[in-house]
Design an enzyme around this catalytic site. Structure first.
Site, short mmCIF file in Angstrom:
data_model
loop_
_atom_site.label_atom_id
_atom_site.label_comp_id
_atom_site.label_asym_id
_atom_site.label_seq_id
_atom_site.Cartn_x
_atom_site.Cartn_y
_atom_site.Cartn_z
N LYS A 25 30.95 52.16 20.85
CA LYS A 25 31.73 51.85 22.06
C LYS A 25 33.12 52.45 21.96
O LYS A 25 33.68 52.96 22.93
CB LYS A 25 31.84 50.33 22.24
CG LYS A 25 30.61 49.72 22.87
CD LYS A 25 30.85 48.26 23.19
CE LYS A 25 29.54 47.59 23.58
NZ LYS A 25 29.67 46.14 23.64
N THR A 79 40.64 33.06 27.71
CA THR A 79 40.70 31.72 28.31
C THR A 79 40.40 30.67 27.25
O THR A 79 39.32 30.70 26.64
CB THR A 79 39.68 31.64 29.47
OG1 THR A 79 39.94 32.69 30.39
CG2 THR A 79 39.76 30.31 30.18
N PHE A 105 43.74 36.70 35.24
CA PHE A 105 43.11 36.25 36.48
C PHE A 105 42.28 37.34 37.16
O PHE A 105 41.87 37.18 38.30
CB PHE A 105 44.18 35.74 37.46
CG PHE A 105 44.95 34.55 36.93
CD1 PHE A 105 44.42 33.27 37.03
CD2 PHE A 105 46.17 34.72 36.32
CE1 PHE A 105 45.11 32.17 36.52
CE2 PHE A 105 46.88 33.63 35.81
CZ PHE A 105 46.35 32.35 35.92
N GLU A 109 36.13 40.67 38.03
CA GLU A 109 35.28 41.84 37.81
C GLU A 109 34.89 42.42 39.16
O GLU A 109 34.68 41.69 40.12
CB GLU A 109 34.02 41.44 37.02
CG GLU A 109 34.33 41.23 35.55
CD GLU A 109 33.15 40.70 34.76
OE1 GLU A 109 31.99 40.90 35.15
OE2 GLU A 109 33.40 40.04 33.73
N ASN A 140 40.06 28.63 38.09
CA ASN A 140 38.62 28.90 38.13
C ASN A 140 37.82 27.70 38.64
O ASN A 140 36.86 27.85 39.39
CB ASN A 140 38.11 29.29 36.74
CG ASN A 140 38.28 30.78 36.50
OD1 ASN A 140 38.74 31.50 37.38
ND2 ASN A 140 37.93 31.24 35.32
N CYS A 156 32.90 33.74 33.70
CA CYS A 156 34.04 32.81 33.79
C CYS A 156 33.71 31.45 34.40
O CYS A 156 33.77 30.44 33.70
CB CYS A 156 35.17 33.47 34.56
SG CYS A 156 35.92 34.80 33.63
N LYS A 177 31.11 29.15 32.40
CA LYS A 177 31.53 28.69 31.08
C LYS A 177 32.85 27.90 31.15
O LYS A 177 33.04 26.94 30.41
CB LYS A 177 31.64 29.86 30.10
CG LYS A 177 32.92 30.65 30.15
CD LYS A 177 32.99 31.65 29.01
CE LYS A 177 34.22 32.53 29.12
NZ LYS A 177 35.50 31.86 29.00
N LYS A 216 27.58 39.44 40.81
CA LYS A 216 28.20 39.80 42.10
C LYS A 216 28.21 41.32 42.20
O LYS A 216 27.95 42.01 41.20
CB LYS A 216 29.61 39.21 42.22
CG LYS A 216 30.62 39.76 41.24
CD LYS A 216 31.99 39.23 41.64
CE LYS A 216 33.07 39.67 40.70
NZ LYS A 216 34.38 39.24 41.10
P1 NAD Z 1 33.76 40.27 26.47
O1 NAD Z 1 32.74 39.50 25.76
O2 NAD Z 1 33.35 41.30 27.47
O3 NAD Z 1 34.71 41.01 25.42
C1 NAD Z 1 35.23 40.44 24.25
C2 NAD Z 1 35.27 41.51 23.21
O4 NAD Z 1 36.00 41.08 22.07
C3 NAD Z 1 33.88 41.91 22.69
O5 NAD Z 1 33.69 43.28 22.92
C4 NAD Z 1 33.94 41.58 21.19
O6 NAD Z 1 33.22 42.49 20.41
C5 NAD Z 1 35.44 41.70 20.93
N1 NAD Z 1 35.90 41.03 19.70
C6 NAD Z 1 35.70 39.78 19.30
N2 NAD Z 1 36.30 39.54 18.12
C7 NAD Z 1 36.90 40.69 17.77
C8 NAD Z 1 37.69 41.11 16.65
N3 NAD Z 1 37.94 40.26 15.66
N4 NAD Z 1 38.13 42.37 16.62
C9 NAD Z 1 37.86 43.24 17.61
N5 NAD Z 1 37.14 42.92 18.69
C10 NAD Z 1 36.67 41.65 18.78
O7 NAD Z 1 34.70 39.20 27.15
P2 NAD Z 1 35.63 39.38 28.44
O8 NAD Z 1 34.83 39.21 29.67
O9 NAD Z 1 36.46 40.60 28.29
O10 NAD Z 1 36.55 38.09 28.30
C11 NAD Z 1 37.50 37.96 27.27
C12 NAD Z 1 38.28 36.70 27.51
O11 NAD Z 1 38.98 36.78 28.77
C13 NAD Z 1 37.43 35.44 27.59
O12 NAD Z 1 38.13 34.37 27.06
C14 NAD Z 1 37.24 35.25 29.09
O13 NAD Z 1 37.02 33.91 29.42
C15 NAD Z 1 38.57 35.71 29.61
N6 NAD Z 1 38.54 36.21 30.99
C16 NAD Z 1 37.49 36.97 31.41
C17 NAD Z 1 37.50 37.48 32.71
C18 NAD Z 1 36.35 38.32 33.22
O14 NAD Z 1 36.25 38.49 34.43
N7 NAD Z 1 35.49 38.86 32.36
C19 NAD Z 1 38.58 37.20 33.57
C20 NAD Z 1 39.64 36.44 33.09
C21 NAD Z 1 39.61 35.95 31.80
#
Ligand code: NAD
Length: 457
Positions: free
Chosen positions: A35, A123, A157, A160, A213, A278, A281, A339
């Protein structure tokens, strides 16, 4: 500023791009070598409209790069942003990635001399930054937060599908700060920008994300409960009901001579349920957190329960349309992602709908413009379903179609298209994207969320 972001998922990479676009020098730290190589070539590990174009441009300008070298990245940066996953496992937030990464950062900071600010963007339930991140960093770095290091909680906030726009022009920046210096140093990222900034404490910032959320999830479940009452009543179309509700000036104000259609109104609408990484969970984590405080939170509980049973209602509609005969029927599913404009299928209603159809002996063909373009998502791998290459292939010779995701390419499909291709034109509209009168006039059996037929017999 020099900024390291740990986690190259939806939030980490989009945040990285948005900060590089401001002019900062950004390093995105990930774990998966493949990646990382892709990102450095301008290829995103997930689909997000416009992301690759801007990523390629910023790589050329050397404003962003990805690596798996956490140590050198953290050491060379002034700001370290944690954007790792915080999934909910058995209804409880899983903080293992947060614990792990805060220990890793702490260890690296042991050898660093300059003042750096660590920011939690993931989060996390109130108290996590103070009770887990802070002690880990202090313990492993042998440094004091507030003295040699800063700590903030800066919730994200972005949505996607609209993530770039949301990250490039955020409607607010919430900074929960351990102390004033932490917040002031962190706020320098947005110096010269006119985004509203809220400076508060760590727990309030954490709570703001959940309140936001849970509010949108509540509106969706409320709308789905009204849909159920409408369905049971018969002869009521919930889409018309919402049109009548939305026109209320308190929801759609008239400014100047123009009627404004605020984004919140889009959540007061019935569908086959919320999904994604989001709302599902975060509502569960909030409920579990409230439980830990010995609080009775009936509203959040109901929001979760209504959503959990919403996909099943699509199957019930299909069952009714087919006259209870489901076994061996060939059914098409339009949309797998939770979505449109994302390939994210995490907790998508499509999963439960397909599982139930398969359990009832239905033969399922699915279509999605993005969800399985690169690879079949893990959750579907064991399901005996057919992946169609086109919408046409999905609906051809089928005895029913369930519309799950309102992708643009599905919205303009005309009744004639379904009639021509399907064995029996039964449409279950899980997002209410079709003009039901137009479909019904063409002798299609059309049921949709909040509409179980005209009620005439
Ligand atoms: P995701 O699962 O897509 O990405 C998280 C990434 O972190 C993964 O690729 C994982 O491999 C990496 N990771 C974990 N531990 C690591 C480490 N020690 N070193 C390097 N990389 C590491 O998650 P996401 O959707 O990007 O969400 C991340 C956070 O943001 C969550 O807490 C989520 O609730 C919050 N959030 C998500 C969204 C959304 O729309 N996806 C919006 C707002 C907030």
């Amino acid at each position: 500023m020099k900024i390291t972001i740990i986690g190259t998922g939806y939030v980490g990479l989009v945040t990285g791009v948005s900060l590089a676009e401001i002019g900062h020098s950004v390093i995105c730290v990930g774990r998966n070598k493949e990646k990382i190589d892709d990102i450095n070539k301008g290829k995103s590990p997930f689909f997000e409209p416009g992301l690759e174009i801007i990523l390629k441009k910023l790589i050329k300008r050397k404003l962003i790069r990805a690596t798996n070298e956490l140590e050198s990245s953290v050491k060379s940066s002034q700001i370290i942003i944690i954007a790792v996953g915080t999934p909910t496992i058995k209804n409880k937030i899983d903080l293992s990635e947060i614990k792990n990464v805060s220990m890793q950062i702490g260890k690296v900071l042991k050898g660093a001399d300059d003042y750096k600010v660590i920011s939690v963007k993931s989060t996390v339930v109130p108290g996590t930054t103070e009770k887990i991140v802070l002690p880990n960093i202090e313990k492993f770095s042998n440094k004091k937060i507030g003295k040699n290091l800063g700590l903030v909680m800066n919730p994200e906030f972005l949505r996607e599908g609209n993530a770039l726009e949301d990250a490039l022009t955020p409607d607010r920046i919430v900074i929960g700060e351990w102390d004033k210096k932490s917040g002031t140093e962190f706020a320098k990222i947005y110096k010269g920008k006119k985004f509203p900034v809220i400076r508060t404490n760590l727990k309030t910032a954490e709570m703001t994300k959940y309140a936001s959320n849970a509010l949108f999830a509540t509106l969706i479940s409320y709308s789905n409960e009204i849909a159920r009452i409408s369905e049971a009543t018969g002869g009521v179309d919930v889409a018309d009901v919402w049109e009548g509700v939305h026109l209320d000036k308190r929801l759609s104000p008239i400014i100047g001579n123009k009627k404004i259609n605020p984004g919140v109104v889009g959540y007061i609408f019935s569908g086959c349920g919320y999904g994604g990484s989001c709302f599902p969970k975060d509502t569960k984590a909030l409920l579990n957190y409230a439980d830990s405080l010995r609080l009775e939170t009936n509203l959040i509980k109901s929001v979760i329960n209504i959503n959990a049973s919403q996909p099943h209602r699509m199957v019930l509609m299909l069952e009714k349309a087919l006259g209870n005969k489901m076994k061996n029927k060939k059914i098409g599913i339009l949309g797998l992602s939770f979505k449109p404009n994302t390939d994210d299928v995490r907790e998508s209603p499509s999963i439960e709908i397909i599982k139930e159809l398969l359990a009832r002996g239905v033969k399922v063909t699915v279509h999605d413009p993005e969800a399985y373009k690169e690879r079949i998502p893990e959750v579907f791998k064991k399901m005996p379903i057919e992946y169609a290459k086109s919408v046409k292939e999905t609906i051809k010779d089928k005895e029913g179609v369930i519309l799950v995701t309102s992708w643009n390419e599905y919205i303009n499909l005309q009744p004639e298209f379904f009639i021509k291709l399907m064995k029996k034109p039964i449409i279950i509209d899980g997002r209410r994207i079709y003009d039901r009168e137009k479909f019904e006039k063409k002798e299609i059996i059309y049921f949709g969320v909040g509409y179980m037929g005209s009620g005439e017999s």
